[in-house]
Structure formats: structure tokens, C-alpha cells
Design a protein around this motif. Structure first.
Motif, mmCIF file in Angstrom:
data_model
loop_
_atom_site.group_PDB
_atom_site.id
_atom_site.type_symbol
_atom_site.label_atom_id
_atom_site.label_comp_id
_atom_site.label_asym_id
_atom_site.label_seq_id
_atom_site.Cartn_x
_atom_site.Cartn_y
_atom_site.Cartn_z
ATOM 1 N N ALA A 1 3.486 -0.126 -4.052
ATOM 2 C CA ALA A 1 2.217 0.227 -3.396
ATOM 3 C C ALA A 1 0.984 -0.263 -4.156
ATOM 4 C CB ALA A 1 2.143 1.726 -3.144
ATOM 5 N N PRO A 2 0.924 -0.100 -5.477
ATOM 6 C CA PRO A 2 -0.269 -0.559 -6.184
ATOM 7 C C PRO A 2 -0.465 -2.084 -6.145
ATOM 8 C CG PRO A 2 1.021 0.931 -7.563
ATOM 9 C CD PRO A 2 1.854 0.594 -6.370
ATOM 10 N N LEU A 3 0.581 -2.800 -5.795
ATOM 11 C CA LEU A 3 0.541 -4.262 -5.775
ATOM 12 C C LEU A 3 0.426 -4.827 -4.367
ATOM 13 C CD1 LEU A 3 3.495 -4.738 -8.303
ATOM 14 C CD2 LEU A 3 1.033 -4.940 -8.813
ATOM 15 N N THR A 4 0.313 -3.958 -3.365
ATOM 16 C CA THR A 4 0.366 -4.376 -1.964
ATOM 17 C C THR A 4 -0.988 -4.183 -1.296
ATOM 18 O OG1 THR A 4 2.696 -3.735 -1.895
ATOM 19 C CG2 THR A 4 1.593 -4.048 0.220
ATOM 20 N N ASP A 5 -1.486 -5.262 -0.679
ATOM 21 C CA ASP A 5 -2.769 -5.193 0.023
ATOM 22 C C ASP A 5 -2.647 -4.497 1.374
ATOM 23 O OD1 ASP A 5 -4.586 -6.579 -1.821
ATOM 24 O OD2 ASP A 5 -3.271 -8.293 -1.453
ATOM 25 N N ILE A 6 -1.568 -4.736 2.082
ATOM 26 C CA ILE A 6 -1.372 -4.093 3.385
ATOM 27 C C ILE A 6 0.121 -3.912 3.657
ATOM 28 C CG2 ILE A 6 -1.482 -6.288 4.662
ATOM 29 C CD1 ILE A 6 -2.830 -4.599 6.968
ATOM 30 N N PHE A 7 0.426 -2.801 4.285
ATOM 31 C CA PHE A 7 1.784 -2.520 4.749
ATOM 32 C C PHE A 7 1.801 -2.629 6.264
ATOM 33 C CE2 PHE A 7 1.818 -0.449 0.665
ATOM 34 C CZ PHE A 7 3.121 -0.604 0.214
ATOM 35 N N TYR A 8 2.704 -3.424 6.795
ATOM 36 C CA TYR A 8 3.025 -3.409 8.222
ATOM 37 C C TYR A 8 4.236 -2.492 8.324
ATOM 38 C CZ TYR A 8 0.073 -7.528 9.057
ATOM 39 O OH TYR A 8 -0.983 -8.399 9.158
ATOM 40 N N PHE A 9 4.047 -1.329 8.886
ATOM 41 C CA PHE A 9 5.036 -0.255 8.819
ATOM 42 C C PHE A 9 5.492 0.103 10.225
ATOM 43 C CE2 PHE A 9 6.383 3.164 5.809
ATOM 44 C CZ PHE A 9 7.129 3.914 6.698
#
Length: 160
Positions: free
Chosen positions: A32-40
Motif C-alpha cells: 500500500a505505501p508503494l502504490t499510487d492507485i488500486f483498481y479493486f
């Protein structure tokens, strides 16, 4: 993924995770700290129906969605709209209720209308394509689902 995303961050490259959310929360905590956006993906809210159609219960998936929302992650929920499975009014209402329960006004859902583009992949892998009898949903029905989400207070778009 952690190593790759760390390198991406160092080089100023944006990162995105496309996920169904069926992973241990510790995995989400790591990336999570390394991710700009999650497509969930949120498919089916009813746990029994979710297990029937996907093979797994949705408890871990919903828990991870709650976790990501609670830490302020940038999330775009997505829903494959499959007639008779995910496109029911009951499922839309339950999904909207879940998204609203996360307590963030910036969360949205993107509808992904069912198509048959994957049939050749299944054939190439010599696997049965179990959705072969599903009909493509008319655009007017997709638009009605989009309108219902909006009526229920959830920002909604349609993938084209």
C-alpha cells in the motif's frame, strides 16, 4: 511487487495494483505505501453467491477493501457487470451500501460490462468457458445500473 514498486518510486514511476483483494492483509500492508492507485474488483456482495461463482468467500476481499479505505489509499472499485450474476439490483444496492460504509466521499465504482473477448484465451488453454451462454447486456441496462449507483450516492462510471 514490493521490490519492483520500490524501484519505481525511486525513479518517479507511478504504480497501480489491479486486484480482486483475495490476499492476506499483510500483503496489502506491504504494498500500500508503494502504490499510487488500486483498481479493486467488487464482484458479488453475498458471500454464498460469491463463493458459488468465484470459488472463494468474499470476507477477506471486503476486509482488505476496508483496510485500504481506512489508510486513505487511492482506490477505484470496479465491478464486472455480468447479467444475472453481478448486475442484479440487489447486488448493486449491497455494493453501494458497502462502498458508502467505508466513510469516504472520494470512492467510486467503475462498471465493466461483460464481453466475450476472453473466450479465445480459454480455448487456447483448453479450458471450459463457463460463461458462454451469458448474453451481452444492452447499453440501456448498463446505463440503468450506473444511474442506480448515482441515485444511491456512489460516483459511478462505465468502462468503454
Amino acid at each position: 511487487v514490493e521490490e519492483l514498486f520500490t524501484l519505481c518510486r525511486e525513479d518517479g514511476i507511478n504504480t497501480c495494483v489491479e486486484t480482486c483483494g483475495f490476499v492476506p492483509q499483510s500483503t496489502m500492508e506491504l504494498i500500500a505505501p508503494l502504490t499510487d492507485i488500486f483498481y479493486f474488483d467488487l464482484k458479488i456482495m453475498d458471500p454464498e453467491l460469491h463463493k458459488e461463482y468465484t470459488g472463494v468467500d468474499n470476507a477477506q476481499i471486503l476486509s482488505n477493501a476496508r483496510y485500504l479505505a481506512s489508510i486513505g489509499a487511492n482506490i477505484l472499485f470496479r465491478q464486472p457487470v455480468i447479467p444475472g450474476i453481478t448486475g442484479s439490483e440487489e447486488n448493486v444496492r449491497a455494493t453501494a451500501e458497502f462502498i458508502k460504509s467505508l466513510g469516504r466521499d472520494d470512492l467510486a465504482i467503475q462498471l465493466m460490462p461483460y464481453h466475450r473477448m476472453g473466450t479465445s484465451k480459454y480455448a487456447a488453454l483448453d479450458m471450459p468457458y463457463e460463461l458462454g451462454d451469458i448474453q451481452i447486456m444492452p447499453a440501456s441496462e448498463i446505463e440503468a445500473i450506473e444511474a442506480l449507483y448515482k441515485e444511491l450516492g456512489v460516483n459511478c462510471t462505465v468502462s468503454r
